[in-house]
Design a protein around this motif. Structure first.
Motif, PDB file in Angstrom:
ATOM      1  N   MET A 109       0.624  -1.456  -0.057  1.00  0.00           N
ATOM      2  CA  MET A 109      -0.287  -0.349  -0.423  1.00  0.00           C
ATOM      3  C   MET A 109       0.693   1.874   0.256  1.00  0.00           C
ATOM      4  N   ALA A 110       2.327   1.314   0.934  1.00  0.00           N
ATOM      5  CA  ALA A 110       2.973   2.449   0.868  1.00  0.00           C
ATOM      6  C   ALA A 110       3.264   2.826  -0.191  1.00  0.00           C
ATOM      7  N   ALA A 111       3.426   1.126  -1.724  1.00  0.00           N
ATOM      8  CA  ALA A 111       4.544   1.420  -3.086  1.00  0.00           C
ATOM      9  C   ALA A 111       3.349   2.091  -3.687  1.00  0.00           C
ATOM     10  N   ILE A 112       2.244   1.985  -3.560  1.00  0.00           N
ATOM     11  CA  ILE A 112       0.892   2.058  -4.040  1.00  0.00           C
ATOM     12  C   ILE A 112       1.290   3.643  -4.204  1.00  0.00           C
ATOM     13  N   THR A 113       1.615   4.064  -2.215  1.00  0.00           N
ATOM     14  CA  THR A 113       0.904   5.418  -2.684  1.00  0.00           C
ATOM     15  C   THR A 113       2.247   6.354  -2.842  1.00  0.00           C
ATOM     16  N   MET A 114       2.773   5.682  -3.139  1.00  0.00           N
ATOM     17  CA  MET A 114       4.144   7.224  -3.337  1.00  0.00           C
ATOM     18  C   MET A 114       4.398   7.021  -4.691  1.00  0.00           C
ATOM     19  N   ARG A 115       3.899   5.292  -5.427  1.00  0.00           N
ATOM     20  CA  ARG A 115       3.771   5.980  -6.608  1.00  0.00           C
ATOM     21  C   ARG A 115       3.072   7.335  -7.227  1.00  0.00           C
ATOM     22  N   ILE A 116       1.445   7.322  -6.889  1.00  0.00           N
ATOM     23  CA  ILE A 116       0.818   7.626  -6.817  1.00  0.00           C
ATOM     24  C   ILE A 116       1.158   9.021  -7.303  1.00  0.00           C
ATOM     25  N   LYS A 117       1.416   9.563  -5.624  1.00  0.00           N
ATOM     26  CA  LYS A 117       2.413  10.839  -5.018  1.00  0.00           C
ATOM     27  C   LYS A 117       3.073  11.348  -5.827  1.00  0.00           C
TER      28      LYS A 117
END
Length: 141
Positions: A101-109
């Motif tokens: 989930m952190a990886a997805i968030t970091m990619r989106i932001k």
């Protein structure tokens, strides 16, 4: 400390942000000037600084690139506090958050570095996009 539920996204079963968290070495107060931050960037050769507020809680992350507009004029660097600049601000990661989930968030932001905080807002460490991606790729093999 309150715990947060771990939401699995099917990648990296059981890995959390705490598994990828690294210590942060450099921090600066939000009332410090752009000039002071630039001095740290120059002397320490780091890409980011964790910014903390007057209570010591995490306020965000500032990068040298983010300060470029202020570095063009000496008057701005000497008088502008970091809290008045545009820099990465919360929400931040927490240790029990699923790493996928952190990886997805970091990619989106589009975050290269993300502070990890406790429930009171104090920085526990940081995660970097490279480390998170590397750990998830290793588990996927």
């Amino acid at each position: 400390m309150t715990t947060h539920p771990i939401r699995s996204t099917g990648q990296g079963p059981g890995l959390t942000v705490a598994d990828a968290m690294e210590p942060f070495e450099y921090q600066i107060a939000d009332d410090s000037t752009v000039d002071q931050a630039n001095d740290i960037f120059r002397s320490a050769h780091v890409g980011y600084l964790v910014v903390r507020d007057h209570n010591g809680r995490c306020e965000g992350v500032v990068t040298r690139v983010g300060l470029h507009p202020f570095l063009a004029d000496a008057w701005y660097t000497e008088r502008t506090p970091l809290r008045d600049t545009r820099h990465q601000r919360g929400p931040f990661a927490w240790p029990t958050m699923a790493l996928a989930m952190a990886a997805i968030t970091m990619r989106i932001k589009r975050l290269a570095v993300w502070p990890v905080i406790d429930d009171d807002g104090y920085v526990l460490g940081i995660i970097t996009a490279d480390r998170v991606t590397g750990m998830l790729e290793t588990v996927a093999r």
